[in-house]
Design an enzyme around this catalytic site. Structure first.
Site, PDB file in Angstrom:
ATOM      1  N   GLY A   1     -11.251   1.586 -11.277  1.00 20.07           N
ATOM      2  CA  GLY A   1     -11.344   3.072 -11.847  1.00 20.07           C
ATOM      3  C   GLY A   1      -9.918   2.919 -13.376  1.00 20.07           C
ATOM      4  N   ARG A   2     -10.372   4.211 -13.277  1.00 13.91           N
ATOM      5  CA  ARG A   2      -8.503   4.304 -14.246  1.00 13.91           C
ATOM      6  C   ARG A   2      -7.658   3.465 -14.102  1.00 13.91           C
ATOM      7  NH1 ARG A   2      -4.356   7.547 -15.416  1.00 13.91           N
ATOM      8  NH2 ARG A   2      -4.914   8.782 -13.471  1.00 13.91           N
TER       9      ARG A   2
ATOM     10  N   THR B   1      -0.923   1.426  -3.498  1.00 16.33           N
ATOM     11  CA  THR B   1      -0.732   1.923  -3.757  1.00 16.33           C
ATOM     12  C   THR B   1      -1.232   2.901  -3.907  1.00 16.33           C
ATOM     13  OG1 THR B   1      -0.484   0.977  -6.568  1.00 16.33           O
ATOM     14  CG2 THR B   1       1.210   0.332  -5.720  1.00 16.33           C
ATOM     15  N   SER B   2      -2.122   3.053  -3.549  1.00 16.16           N
ATOM     16  CA  SER B   2      -3.327   4.182  -3.637  1.00 16.16           C
ATOM     17  C   SER B   2      -3.226   5.281  -2.124  1.00 16.16           C
ATOM     18  CB  SER B   2      -4.904   3.301  -3.747  1.00 16.16           C
ATOM     19  OG  SER B   2      -4.465   2.759  -4.456  1.00 16.16           O
ATOM     20  N   ARG B   3      -3.571   4.799  -1.067  1.00 14.18           N
ATOM     21  CA  ARG B   3      -3.843   5.513   0.312  1.00 14.18           C
ATOM     22  C   ARG B   3      -3.454   5.157   1.434  1.00 14.18           C
ATOM     23  NH1 ARG B   3      -2.294   8.332  -3.783  1.00 14.18           N
ATOM     24  NH2 ARG B   3      -2.779  10.633  -3.715  1.00 14.18           N
TER      25      ARG B   3
ATOM     26  N   GLU C   1       3.768   9.717   5.903  1.00 18.43           N
ATOM     27  CA  GLU C   1       4.270  10.316   4.703  1.00 18.43           C
ATOM     28  C   GLU C   1       5.161  11.144   4.781  1.00 18.43           C
ATOM     29  OE1 GLU C   1       2.918   9.750   1.057  1.00 18.43           O
ATOM     30  OE2 GLU C   1       2.575   8.024   1.545  1.00 18.43           O
TER      31      GLU C   1
ATOM     32  N   HIS D   1       6.736   6.128  -1.475  1.00 18.35           N
ATOM     33  CA  HIS D   1       5.409   6.829  -2.634  1.00 18.35           C
ATOM     34  C   HIS D   1       6.333   7.550  -3.886  1.00 18.35           C
ATOM     35  CE1 HIS D   1       1.689   8.651  -2.542  1.00 18.35           C
ATOM     36  NE2 HIS D   1       1.800   8.508  -2.965  1.00 18.35           N
TER      37      HIS D   1
END
Length: 315
Positions: free
Chosen positions: A150-151, A230-232, A261, A280
């Site tokens: 994606g972006r 680095t997403s979820r 978290e 994060h």
């Protein structure tokens, strides 16, 4: 009007932007409030809450216990941890702030280099009086496998190609044409994990992506390969990741996100030796925070004038 800013870990909210246009009654919480009961007590008198991304979830059961809440501002353009339907039922307006910068893709490239060149280990060795203990690959000529294009995944691909990397990608709906537009080759899911020297995750967490990367994918990786998320956190089976790390079946992992978290103090990831663990901070930059908090003030001013900005709607 009482405004509460949550999870200001760096204690910068008060000085990052000018709040005088909206209130003199500003409550800034620098620690994370983990318990729902404690959170409800802290927010009992707040008409406006500014939430930092998804650090504090707002499910229906929490929103229903905040009768005075009228405006919930989330930094960024979306927040999966807010129940938008419940907010609407409770008469709570939810607005976003937009974002700024290219922080997360930059962080990914930094993590690639730090992992492969053993920055943390060498830093510790130098401080202890040592000198040159490791060796690792450069990025040029290596293959980066992206799970998601994606972006953010596309921005990572652009930076990676500038370092001379070959980039392949897979996502559930990625076409060869879309990948080619980004200078990337579309491949199957298993090929990403079997052939890439670095695998980096760039998907949105949803019911369909939760647990999408499990033991089969991680065990298919080369023993010299590195894994990054680095997403979820919940996109990856945490137990399966711990297994390949403990067995050193892969070269290492760089993580900026976790199932829970902040990461609990006794979490087994904290004792792994072949990882780079970040708290994060993919979006945490001066520019992003300036945009977040300035946007929050704009949202509050507009809400008070009866014209909410950047209102988030139920999908």
């Amino acid at each position: 009007m009482r405004i509460t800013v949550l999870d200001d870990y760096q204690d910068v909210a008060r000085t990052n932007t000018d709040w005088s246009a909206v209130t003199d009654d500003l409550d800034v919480v620098t620690e994370h409030i983990a318990g729902v009961d404690e959170l409800v007590v802290r927010l009992a008198d707040s008409e406006v809450v500014v939430a930092m991304r998804e650090r504090t979830p707002f499910p229906a059961t929490t929103l229903q216990r905040l009768p005075n809440l009228r405006l919930l501002v989330t930094t960024g353009g979306r927040n999966a941890s807010i129940d938008l339907a419940a907010a609407r039922e409770c008469g709570i307006t939810v607005c976003g702030t937009g974002a700024a910068g290219n922080a997360m893709p930059e962080l990914v490239i930094g993590m690639l280099i730090a992992l492969s060149r053993h920055f943390v280990e060498e830093d510790r060795a130098v401080r202890a009086g040592g000198w040159q203990h490791t060796i690792g690959p450069g990025l040029s000529g290596r293959t980066l496998g992206l799970v998601g294009l994606g972006r953010l995944g596309t921005a990572v691909a652009t930076l990676a190609r500038a370092f001379g990397m070959q980039v392949i990608a897979w996502s559930p709906h990625l076409t060869a044409e879309r990948a080619a537009e980004a200078g990337v080759r579309a491949v199957g899911k298993q090929e990403v994990f079997k052939t890439a020297d670095f695998v980096s995750v760039h998907l949105v967490l949803s019911d369909s992506t939760r647990g999408l990367i499990g033991a089969d994918e991680l065990r298919a990786m080369k023993p010299t390969a590195f894994f990054l998320n680095t997403s979820r956190g919940p996109i990856v089976d945490e137990a399966a990741l711990l297994d390949v790390l403990d067995r050193q079946a892969i070269a290492g992992a760089g993580l900026d996100v976790y199932d829970t978290e902040p990461l609990p103090a006794d979490h087994p990831l904290r004792s792994t030796t072949n990882t780079l663990l970040l708290p994060h901070i993919g979006y945490v930059t001066t520019e992003a925070y300036e945009a977040f908090y300035a946007g929050a003030v704009e949202d509050i001013v507009a809400f008070r004038a009866g014209r909410p900005l950047r209102q988030l709607e139920v999908p």
